[in-house]
Design an enzyme around this catalytic site. Structure first.
Site, PDB file in Angstrom:
ATOM      1  N   GLY A  69     -75.185  38.061 -70.420  1.00  0.00           N
ATOM      2  CA  GLY A  69     -74.193  39.121 -70.432  1.00  0.00           C
ATOM      3  C   GLY A  69     -74.830  40.505 -70.490  1.00  0.00           C
ATOM      4  N   GLN A 191     -66.412  37.561 -73.587  1.00  0.00           N
ATOM      5  CA  GLN A 191     -65.611  36.799 -74.558  1.00  0.00           C
ATOM      6  C   GLN A 191     -64.349  36.217 -73.923  1.00  0.00           C
ATOM      7  OE1 GLN A 191     -66.434  35.906 -77.565  1.00  0.00           O
ATOM      8  NE2 GLN A 191     -68.202  37.235 -77.903  1.00  0.00           N
ATOM      9  N   HIS A 213     -73.677  31.137 -72.695  1.00  0.00           N
ATOM     10  CA  HIS A 213     -73.761  30.594 -74.065  1.00  0.00           C
ATOM     11  C   HIS A 213     -72.533  30.917 -74.911  1.00  0.00           C
ATOM     12  CE1 HIS A 213     -74.928  34.076 -76.735  1.00  0.00           C
ATOM     13  NE2 HIS A 213     -75.266  34.616 -75.580  1.00  0.00           N
ATOM     14  N   CYS A 338     -74.934  41.137 -82.884  1.00  0.00           N
ATOM     15  CA  CYS A 338     -75.969  41.881 -82.175  1.00  0.00           C
ATOM     16  C   CYS A 338     -76.610  42.937 -83.045  1.00  0.00           C
ATOM     17  CB  CYS A 338     -75.388  42.510 -80.926  1.00  0.00           C
ATOM     18  SG  CYS A 338     -74.490  41.293 -79.990  1.00  0.00           S
TER      19      CYS A 338
HETATM   20  C1  LIG Z   1     -72.397  38.190 -76.400  1.00  0.00           C
HETATM   21  C2  LIG Z   1     -71.857  39.358 -75.677  1.00  0.00           C
HETATM   22  C3  LIG Z   1     -72.629  40.060 -74.738  1.00  0.00           C
HETATM   23  C4  LIG Z   1     -74.091  39.737 -74.507  1.00  0.00           C
HETATM   24  O1  LIG Z   1     -74.281  38.557 -73.821  1.00  0.00           O
HETATM   25  P1  LIG Z   1     -75.742  37.868 -73.876  1.00  0.00           P
HETATM   26  O2  LIG Z   1     -75.651  36.762 -72.873  1.00  0.00           O
HETATM   27  O3  LIG Z   1     -75.908  37.360 -75.256  1.00  0.00           O
HETATM   28  O4  LIG Z   1     -76.719  38.898 -73.487  1.00  0.00           O
HETATM   29  C5  LIG Z   1     -72.051  41.098 -74.057  1.00  0.00           C
HETATM   30  N1  LIG Z   1     -70.765  41.438 -74.262  1.00  0.00           N
HETATM   31  C6  LIG Z   1     -69.983  40.797 -75.141  1.00  0.00           C
HETATM   32  C7  LIG Z   1     -68.567  41.198 -75.310  1.00  0.00           C
HETATM   33  C8  LIG Z   1     -70.501  39.738 -75.886  1.00  0.00           C
HETATM   34  O5  LIG Z   1     -69.729  39.112 -76.771  1.00  0.00           O
END
Ligand SMILES: *Cc1c(COP(=O)(O)O)cnc(C)c1O
Length: 394
Positions: A69, A191, A213, A338
């Site tokens: 993401g 999400q 994930h 994060c």
């Molecule tokens: C988890 C998340 C991300 C980051 O995704 P990763 O694959 O962990 O880099 C970005 N935006 C939102 C809203 C998230 O919940």
């Protein structure tokens, strides 16, 4: 262990795990090789691309496999700067091109750090960035946004589901308003994917980020969806994989696992959602029985995903509560994982104007359909005990 942190990450599903298995050893070929072992890998990736596209309502050519993401958000937003550097132009493809210099980027205070840090960088590169607050119910108000959609706006970035409080944003409406005005629209749907329906092309979404994930797929795999002839530029150049949009030897198991997980999540979306709402109701009722507790964000079911709940407890230290929960076998978080480590104020709660005395006692419970009603009751009991223990000591 009761795992209440699905918004941070999820375990791989059996379907994803077994779909990936052949591609680590038996079918390990490089998908760009001419021999048949390579072609098997290429076919598997093509198949994964088709299946992901079908789940998201777009075509396989629109899919770019990335490392997650964060990369997808970065690529969508950094493309604005790369495109400008490359062409010397700065418009978003409007009819006014050349007349109006579109230089403004609009986003919201409750976006994920991947978006917020990306737009911060764009402002260092000379873009005019406006980060708007969000209403106390955690939902972007379209009529409040409207006055900002002026003809100097190049791009709007708005998430589909907030990762801290679980509120659903009016993506369809905002995407349409942007389209009508020649404004690019990026959506962080990390999400949302696998949790609520997404129809990228019907909704005319410009670019969209998802991450495997977060829906029981592998870590380190994501997708950036884009529109043909759109503005997306590669962040990573090299061998020209992903039609030049993302170089580097293709992650065959990752793409396959992402597709299997997304397909499964979408196929069971209805039934999962039903059982999640049952768990949600138990948790919500149980937690709100605790004195001086509040649900964060709207109570309107139609504007929430069932698998994320966020509460604030007055005069409670979130970290202490999380340690108490952990000691009782419950994994939860205060908000975004994060910002792990640092006890930082949540940008989402700040955006929603939650007062400090409440924001310090934040608790996010995010869960999947494997949680039982008994476990939900147990979580309520332990949270109540943890809160009471802190207040007794105070
Ligand atoms: C988890 C998340 C991300 C980051 O995704 P990763 O694959 O962990 O880099 C970005 N935006 C939102 C809203 C998230 O919940």
């Amino acid at each position: 262990m009761i795992y209440m942190d699905s918004a941070a990450t999820t375990p791989m599903s059996d379907a994803a795990l077994s779909a990936m298995e052949p591609y680590w050893q038996r079918e390990f070929g490089n998908s760009h090789a001419v021999y048949s072992a390579g072609q098997h890998a290429a076919a598997a990736i093509m198949d994964a691309r088709k299946r992901v596209a079908k789940c998201l309502g777009c075509t396989p050519r629109q899919i770019i496999f990335t490392s997650g993401g964060t990369e997808s958000d970065n690529q969508a937003l950094a493309s604005l700067a790369l495109r400008r550097l490359g062409s010397g132009k700065s418009d978003g493809g409007s009819e006014n091109s050349g007349l109006h210099v579109r230089n403004k980027i609009i986003t919201f205070q409750f976006e994920h750090a991947a978006v917020l840090r990306s737009v911060e960088r764009l402002s260092q590169f000379g873009f005019d960035v406006e980060v708007l607050p969000v209403f106390s119910d955690g939902v972007v108000q379209v009529n409040e946004l409207l006055p900002y959609l002026t003809d100097d706006v190049l791009c709007v970035s708005m998430m589909m589901v907030n990762n801290e409080v679980g509120t659903i944003q009016p993506v369809q409406e905002v995407a349409r308003l942007c389209k009508e005005r020649g404004i690019l629209f990026h959506c962080d749907a990390v999400q949302a994917a696998g949790h609520i329906p997404i129809h990228i092309n019907d909704w005319e979404i410009g670019t969209l980020a998802i991450s495997a994930h977060k829906f029981h797929g592998p870590k380190g795999v994501g997708v950036l969806v884009h529109q043909p002839n759109d503005y997306v530029e590669p962040l990573i150049v090299g061998g020209g994989q992903e039609r030049g949009f993302r170089s580097g030897t293709s992650n065959t198991p990752g793409a396959v696992g992402c597709a299997a997980a997304l397909e499964e999540a979408c196929a069971h979306m209805e039934e999962n959602s039903q059982s999640l709402w049952e768990i949600n109701d138990v948790l919500r009722a149980g937690i709100l029985r605790i004195p001086d507790s509040r649900l964060t964000g709207t109570a309107d079911h139609s504007k929430r995903v069932p698998g994320i709940l966020h509460f604030c407890f007055k005069d409670i230290d979130a970290q202490t509560l999380l340690i108490y929960l952990d000691a009782h076998g419950i994994c939860a978080s205060a908000g975004s994982a994060c910002m792990a480590g640092a006890v930082q104020k949540s940008n989402t709660l700040v955006a929603m104007g939650v007062p400090d005395v409440w924001a310090r006692g934040a608790l996010r419970l995010s869960f999947d359909a494997s949680i039982t009603l008994e476990e939900a009751h147990r979580v309520c009991d332990v949270v109540a005990q943890g809160v009471a223990a802190q207040r007794d000591r105070a």
